[in-house]
Structures are given as structure tokens and as C-alpha cells.
Design an enzyme around this catalytic site. Structure first.
Site, PDB file in Angstrom:
ATOM      1  N   VAL A  15       0.654  -1.355  -0.081  1.00  0.00           N
ATOM      2  CA  VAL A  15       0.010  -0.004   0.227  1.00  0.00           C
ATOM      3  C   VAL A  15       1.285   0.859  -0.253  1.00  0.00           C
ATOM      4  O   VAL A  15       0.982   2.085  -1.277  1.00  0.00           O
ATOM      5  CB  VAL A  15      -0.826  -0.036   1.427  1.00  0.00           C
ATOM      6  CG1 VAL A  15      -1.854   1.196   1.225  1.00  0.00           C
ATOM      7  CG2 VAL A  15      -2.227  -0.918   0.877  1.00  0.00           C
ATOM      8  N   LYS A  41      14.198  -1.733   2.420  1.00  0.00           N
ATOM      9  CA  LYS A  41      12.566  -1.681   2.501  1.00  0.00           C
ATOM     10  C   LYS A  41      12.117  -0.335   1.507  1.00  0.00           C
ATOM     11  O   LYS A  41      12.144   0.089   0.194  1.00  0.00           O
ATOM     12  CB  LYS A  41      11.262  -3.146   2.751  1.00  0.00           C
ATOM     13  CG  LYS A  41      10.140  -2.408   1.178  1.00  0.00           C
ATOM     14  CD  LYS A  41       9.482  -3.796   1.332  1.00  0.00           C
ATOM     15  CE  LYS A  41       8.509  -4.222   1.195  1.00  0.00           C
ATOM     16  NZ  LYS A  41       8.361  -2.983  -0.064  1.00  0.00           N
ATOM     17  N   ALA A  81      -0.217  -4.880   9.301  1.00  0.00           N
ATOM     18  CA  ALA A  81      -0.168  -5.600   8.788  1.00  0.00           C
ATOM     19  C   ALA A  81      -1.045  -5.683   7.555  1.00  0.00           C
ATOM     20  O   ALA A  81      -2.563  -5.134   8.504  1.00  0.00           O
ATOM     21  CB  ALA A  81      -1.095  -7.305  10.190  1.00  0.00           C
ATOM     22  N   ARG A  89     -11.019  -6.758   8.818  1.00  0.00           N
ATOM     23  CA  ARG A  89     -10.375  -5.360   9.213  1.00  0.00           C
ATOM     24  C   ARG A  89      -9.509  -5.053  10.582  1.00  0.00           C
ATOM     25  O   ARG A  89      -9.278  -5.366  11.222  1.00  0.00           O
ATOM     26  CB  ARG A  89     -10.928  -4.224   8.517  1.00  0.00           C
ATOM     27  CG  ARG A  89     -10.836  -3.788   7.465  1.00  0.00           C
ATOM     28  CD  ARG A  89     -11.840  -3.054   6.551  1.00  0.00           C
ATOM     29  NE  ARG A  89     -11.117  -3.145   5.338  1.00  0.00           N
ATOM     30  CZ  ARG A  89     -12.318  -3.244   4.176  1.00  0.00           C
ATOM     31  NH1 ARG A  89     -13.643  -3.671   4.552  1.00  0.00           N
ATOM     32  NH2 ARG A  89     -11.796  -3.558   2.775  1.00  0.00           N
ATOM     33  N   PRO A 122      -7.801  -1.368  11.503  1.00  0.00           N
ATOM     34  CA  PRO A 122      -9.001  -1.486  10.723  1.00  0.00           C
ATOM     35  C   PRO A 122      -8.999   0.293  11.136  1.00  0.00           C
ATOM     36  O   PRO A 122      -8.674   1.024  11.968  1.00  0.00           O
ATOM     37  CB  PRO A 122      -9.771  -1.643  12.559  1.00  0.00           C
ATOM     38  CG  PRO A 122      -8.697  -2.237  13.519  1.00  0.00           C
ATOM     39  CD  PRO A 122      -7.489  -2.571  12.392  1.00  0.00           C
ATOM     40  N   ASP A 149     -14.215   2.690  -0.668  1.00  0.00           N
ATOM     41  CA  ASP A 149     -15.529   2.043  -0.800  1.00  0.00           C
ATOM     42  C   ASP A 149     -15.892   3.007  -1.922  1.00  0.00           C
ATOM     43  O   ASP A 149     -16.931   2.012  -2.870  1.00  0.00           O
ATOM     44  CB  ASP A 149     -16.177   1.700   0.375  1.00  0.00           C
ATOM     45  CG  ASP A 149     -15.194   1.784   0.916  1.00  0.00           C
ATOM     46  OD1 ASP A 149     -14.973   0.347   2.094  1.00  0.00           O
ATOM     47  OD2 ASP A 149     -14.456   2.144   1.613  1.00  0.00           O
ATOM     48  N   ARG A 152     -15.686   2.399  -5.296  1.00  0.00           N
ATOM     49  CA  ARG A 152     -15.943   1.364  -5.835  1.00  0.00           C
ATOM     50  C   ARG A 152     -17.309   1.473  -6.089  1.00  0.00           C
ATOM     51  O   ARG A 152     -17.677   0.667  -7.418  1.00  0.00           O
ATOM     52  CB  ARG A 152     -15.588   0.363  -5.261  1.00  0.00           C
ATOM     53  CG  ARG A 152     -14.177  -0.064  -4.651  1.00  0.00           C
ATOM     54  CD  ARG A 152     -13.656  -1.270  -3.765  1.00  0.00           C
ATOM     55  NE  ARG A 152     -12.098  -1.278  -3.807  1.00  0.00           N
ATOM     56  CZ  ARG A 152     -12.033  -1.838  -2.102  1.00  0.00           C
ATOM     57  NH1 ARG A 152     -11.951  -2.479  -1.481  1.00  0.00           N
ATOM     58  NH2 ARG A 152     -10.612  -2.673  -2.324  1.00  0.00           N
ATOM     59  N   HIS A 169     -23.434  10.438  -7.944  1.00  0.00           N
ATOM     60  CA  HIS A 169     -22.965  10.907  -6.851  1.00  0.00           C
ATOM     61  C   HIS A 169     -23.652  10.273  -6.058  1.00  0.00           C
ATOM     62  O   HIS A 169     -24.888   9.558  -5.727  1.00  0.00           O
ATOM     63  CB  HIS A 169     -23.526  12.625  -6.630  1.00  0.00           C
ATOM     64  CG  HIS A 169     -22.870  13.214  -7.975  1.00  0.00           C
ATOM     65  ND1 HIS A 169     -21.675  13.759  -7.775  1.00  0.00           N
ATOM     66  CD2 HIS A 169     -23.376  13.362  -8.808  1.00  0.00           C
ATOM     67  CE1 HIS A 169     -21.349  14.762  -8.686  1.00  0.00           C
ATOM     68  NE2 HIS A 169     -22.275  15.220  -9.721  1.00  0.00           N
ATOM     69  N   THR A 231      -4.517  -5.873  -1.463  1.00  0.00           N
ATOM     70  CA  THR A 231      -5.459  -4.289  -2.356  1.00  0.00           C
ATOM     71  C   THR A 231      -4.418  -3.439  -1.868  1.00  0.00           C
ATOM     72  O   THR A 231      -4.138  -3.174  -1.046  1.00  0.00           O
ATOM     73  CB  THR A 231      -6.322  -4.524  -1.591  1.00  0.00           C
ATOM     74  OG1 THR A 231      -6.556  -3.454  -0.856  1.00  0.00           O
ATOM     75  CG2 THR A 231      -7.483  -5.494  -1.829  1.00  0.00           C
TER      76      THR A 231
HETATM   77  N1  LIG Z   1      -7.991   1.926   4.376  1.00  0.00           N
HETATM   78  C1  LIG Z   1      -7.851   1.006   3.362  1.00  0.00           C
HETATM   79  O1  LIG Z   1      -8.396   1.309   1.761  1.00  0.00           O
HETATM   80  C2  LIG Z   1      -6.735   0.054   2.705  1.00  0.00           C
HETATM   81  C3  LIG Z   1      -6.683  -0.398   1.919  1.00  0.00           C
HETATM   82  C4  LIG Z   1      -5.484  -1.302   0.988  1.00  0.00           C
HETATM   83  C5  LIG Z   1      -5.370  -2.279   2.770  1.00  0.00           C
HETATM   84  N2  LIG Z   1      -5.246  -1.290   3.820  1.00  0.00           N
HETATM   85  C6  LIG Z   1      -4.369  -1.268   5.089  1.00  0.00           C
HETATM   86  O2  LIG Z   1      -2.890  -1.045   5.194  1.00  0.00           O
HETATM   87  C7  LIG Z   1      -1.816  -1.296   6.031  1.00  0.00           C
HETATM   88  C8  LIG Z   1      -0.425  -2.047   5.330  1.00  0.00           C
HETATM   89  O3  LIG Z   1      -1.010  -3.589   3.980  1.00  0.00           O
HETATM   90  P1  LIG Z   1       0.047  -3.425   2.821  1.00  0.00           P
HETATM   91  O4  LIG Z   1      -0.932  -4.582   1.790  1.00  0.00           O
HETATM   92  O5  LIG Z   1       0.440  -2.238   2.020  1.00  0.00           O
HETATM   93  O6  LIG Z   1       1.055  -4.966   3.766  1.00  0.00           O
HETATM   94  P2  LIG Z   1       2.803  -4.907   3.886  1.00  0.00           P
HETATM   95  O7  LIG Z   1       2.477  -6.139   4.746  1.00  0.00           O
HETATM   96  O8  LIG Z   1       3.010  -4.933   2.426  1.00  0.00           O
HETATM   97  O9  LIG Z   1       3.281  -3.471   4.693  1.00  0.00           O
HETATM   98  C9  LIG Z   1       3.348  -3.850   5.449  1.00  0.00           C
HETATM   99  C10 LIG Z   1       4.813  -2.354   5.514  1.00  0.00           C
HETATM  100  O10 LIG Z   1       4.829  -1.751   7.206  1.00  0.00           O
HETATM  101  C11 LIG Z   1       5.925  -2.031   7.804  1.00  0.00           C
HETATM  102  N3  LIG Z   1       6.537  -1.721   8.885  1.00  0.00           N
HETATM  103  C12 LIG Z   1       5.367  -3.055   9.995  1.00  0.00           C
HETATM  104  N4  LIG Z   1       5.893  -1.775  11.827  1.00  0.00           N
HETATM  105  C13 LIG Z   1       5.723  -0.717  10.782  1.00  0.00           C
HETATM  106  C14 LIG Z   1       6.604   0.264  11.667  1.00  0.00           C
HETATM  107  N5  LIG Z   1       6.147   0.339  13.621  1.00  0.00           N
HETATM  108  N6  LIG Z   1       6.996   1.446  11.622  1.00  0.00           N
HETATM  109  C15 LIG Z   1       7.232   1.775  10.134  1.00  0.00           C
HETATM  110  N7  LIG Z   1       7.270   0.592   9.393  1.00  0.00           N
HETATM  111  C16 LIG Z   1       6.461  -0.740   9.498  1.00  0.00           C
HETATM  112  C17 LIG Z   1       5.739  -3.913   6.937  1.00  0.00           C
HETATM  113  O11 LIG Z   1       7.476  -3.708   7.332  1.00  0.00           O
HETATM  114  C18 LIG Z   1       5.894  -3.267   6.099  1.00  0.00           C
HETATM  115  O12 LIG Z   1       6.830  -2.578   4.779  1.00  0.00           O
HETATM  116  C19 LIG Z   1      -2.993  -2.881   6.217  1.00  0.00           C
HETATM  117  O13 LIG Z   1      -3.453  -2.714   6.894  1.00  0.00           O
HETATM  118  C20 LIG Z   1      -3.619  -3.345   5.619  1.00  0.00           C
HETATM  119  O14 LIG Z   1      -4.731  -3.577   5.759  1.00  0.00           O
HETATM  120  C21 LIG Z   1      -6.081  -0.311   3.922  1.00  0.00           C
END
Ligand SMILES: NC(=O)c1ccc[n+]([C@@H]2O[C@H](COP(=O)([O-])OP(=O)(O)OC[C@H]3O[C@@H](n4cnc5c(N)ncnc54)[C@H](O)[C@@H]3O)[C@@H](O)[C@H]2O)c1
Length: 314
Positions: A15, A41, A81, A89, A122, A149, A152, A169, A231
């Protein structure tokens, strides 16, 4: 003083990296700092992204640390995560609140005074927690909320109604999650209500059919994660839209997650509602008319989130 041309992304996974890519292409910022607990990374992403700059606009993208966040005008938090197949979520609270508790006080200690946008899930719970931990005013702590959302829903409606999604809308509000709701009562295509629009175009506009679209929206993340594990493109576009609205002081109406202080009779939680958003953050939470069923669904969504927030003992 926050530098309006400087932003940071904390968490450079799927993300965070996708958001960086989308922001880079918009040319909104001249400096973008990437932070990740896995420093290599962040460095790798900064290198890779920088190689695209000759085909975008000049910009400094680099891996940094918390000192670099002090004068950012916008910080996007994606560390944490993601959902595993079948997880909701809300199942992520335990893991991601610990990560948030480790990050937000560091931003505060380094004097960050811009807008904090939470994306990690979440998202509504973490937005509320981030507000409490940051000491920032409520209007400057937002979650990406149901902007994704809502996008979407607009896309699905646009396919169903055979019209440009930008003229549709409609809003998804409430939790960015299983208790979210669609505000059908106010949905329209350029001012024409959905029933009239469907009649005009000879389309099936029955509530049952529309409800099927809402269910598709609600289940999108599950469906995508089951197929590709995460996603990230949709959320990257949603975040870059929110960022543009802030940087350009657009005062567009977007359903971001906001800390509520009595709006809709709700407080003690954050959830998504249409707000006017500009360079100072949330200007006004719009109180849109809701049908009795929609109001009940919003209150049920809020009750679920308030209970989850209460369990955190912030
Ligand atoms: N709000 C939304 O609409 C939406 C949509 C998609 C994903 N997400 C959320 O986004 C988050 C990330 O998803 P992702 O697919 O990128 O996961 P991912 O596992 O690919 O990436 C998470 C990253 O966070 C890093 N990380 C972990 N702890 C950390 C810390 N203390 N400090 C700095 N970095 C840290 C990890 O090293 C990793 O690179 C998830 O919680 C996911 O549910 C939200």
C-alpha cells in the site's frame, strides 16, 4: 512550520509503495520521505521510484527517519499487517494498534504539526487512536475511510447505469469495513435520482439490484485478497485524491474517516462521513439527509466501532 511541498509515507509495503507511486505521478510534492521498520525496503522503493522521475516531475524521494517527518505537511500511515484471506479488518486491531503506538508518539516528539492520514486497518479505530496519541487537533487527523469504497460503488454504478462514474454521486459511509452502508436516499446522476435515471434509460433500478452492488463493494477486499493477496491500487488512487484535495485546498467533499464530536449525534469514535476537506484538514462534516434505515445502519456501525475503541483503553 510544515512545508506544503513535503510529505512522508510510513510503511512501504504494497500500500505504501503504491501510494508513493501515485503521489509521484501527481507532482503534488517536491519532497517525499519513505519510512519503514525495514530500512532496506524503504531504500529500495525510493531508488526504484526515483528512476521514474525523468518521466514525471523533479522531486526528491528518499528513505528517511523520524527527524525527517518534523516539517512534513502530510504524513500517510500505512504501516501494519494486512488482512489474510478470510480475516476482517477489525481482526487486525491487536497487531496494528501496537505498531501505531510505536509510531505516533515519535511523530509528536519530533514536532510534526501537519495532517496525519491513517490508512492502516482497521482504519477508523486507528484514526481515533492516532488522534488521541498525537495531540493534534481533530481536524488534522483523518483516515482514508470510505473514499475507496465510495470509488468502488461509483465504478459499479457507472457500469450498471452506463454513465461516466464522475457523474455518479453516491456515498458509502460508516466503518471502512463490514458495517459500512450506502446512502441510496441521496444517490443521483448529475441531480437525477436513481429511480428516475433508471426509468429514463430503461435500466433495472430495483433496490434489490442496487443492494447487490453494495454487497459487492463491501466484499471487494475479501474478493481481491482471495485472488492476489492484498489490495493496493484502488487505495493508492483514493489517497492521492485526498492528498490533492488537501494540497490544492480544493474544499472537495470526500468521505474520509473523521473524529466525531457530536455530528449525527455521535462522539467518542471516528468513522466516515462526507466532509469538506482543504489545506487545514476537515473544515465541516456535512450532515446529509438519511432515511430512517440509513440512520439506523449508521448508528449500528458507530456502536460497533465505539465498542472496539472502548476495548483499547487509550
Ligand atoms: N484503508 C484502506 O482502504 C486500506 C486498503 C488496503 C490496505 N490497507 C491496510 O494497509 C496496511 C498495509 O497493507 P500492505 O498490504 O501494504 O501490508 P504490507 O505487509 O505489504 O506492508 C506493511 C509495511 O509496514 C511495515 N511496518 C511494520 N511495522 C512498522 C513500523 N513499526 N514502522 C514502520 N513500518 C512498519 C512493514 O515492514 C511493511 O513494509 C494494512 O493494515 C492493510 O489492511 C488499508
Amino acid at each position: 512550520m510544515p512545508d506544503p511541498r513535503k510529505a512522508a509515507i510510513i510503511g512501504c509495503g504494497f500500500v505504501g509503495a503504491s501510494i508513493a507511486f501515485a503521489l509521484m505521478q501527481q507532482g503534488l510534492f517536491s519532497e517525499l520521505v519513505l519510512l519503514d521498520v525495514d530500512r532496506a525496503k524503504a531504500e529500495g522503493e525510493a531508488m526504484d521510484l526515483s528512476h521514474g522521475l525523468p518521466y514525471a516531475a523533479p522531486m526528491d524521494i528518499y528513505a528517511g527517519d523520524y527527524r525527517d517527518t518534523a516539517n512534513c505537511s502530510l504524513i500517510v500511515l500505512t504501516a501494519g499487517a494486512g488482512q489474510r484471506p478470510g480475516e476482517s479488518r477489525l481482526d487486525l486491531i491487536g497487531r496494528n494498534i501496537q505498531i501505531l503506538r510505536g509510531i505516533v508518539p515519535k511523530l509528536r516528539d519530533h514536532g510534526f504539526d501537519g495532517i496525519l492520514m491513517v490508512v492502516s486497518n482497521p482504519v477508523d479505530i486507528l484514526t481515533y487512536a492516532a488522534w488521541q496519541l498525537s495531540g493534534l487537533p481533530a481536524e488534522r487527523v483523518i483516515g482514508s475511510g470510505t473514499v475507496l469504497d465510495t470509488g468502488r460503488l461509483k465504478q459499479l454504478l457507472s457500469q450498471r447505469l452506463q454513465v461516466d462514474s464522475r457523474n455518479v454521486h453516491a456515498f458509502i459511509i460508516g466503518e471502512h469495513g463490514d458495517s459500512e452502508l450506502a446512502v441510496w436516499s441521496g444517490a443521483n446522476v448529475s441531480g437525477v435520482g436513481l429511480d428516475d435515471f433508471c426509468a429514463l434509460r430503461g435500466l433495472d433500478g430495483r433496490r434489490q439490484t442496487l443492494h447487490g452492488l453494495y454487497e459487492q463493494v463491501r466484499n471487494s477486499a475479501y474478493e481481491i485478497i482471495a485472488r492476489k493477496g492484498a489490495t493496493y491500487y484502488g487505495i493508492a488512487m483514493a489517497v492521492s485524491r485526498i492528498a490533492a484535495c488537501i494540497v490544492r485546498d480544493e474544499r472537495a467533499v470526500l468521505p474520509v474517516s473523521v473524529v466525531l464530536r457530536g455530528e449525527y449525534g455521535l462522539e467518542g469514535l471516528a468513522l466516515s462521513l462526507p466532509v469538506i476537506l482543504g489545506h487545514a484538514g476537515v473544515e465541516t462534516v456535512l450532515e446529509v439527509p438519511l432515511s430512517p434505515q440509513e440512520r439506523a445502519a449508521l448508528e449500528a456501525s458507530a456502536a460497533q466501532l465505539r465498542e472496539a475503541v472502548g476495548q483499547l483503553r487509550l
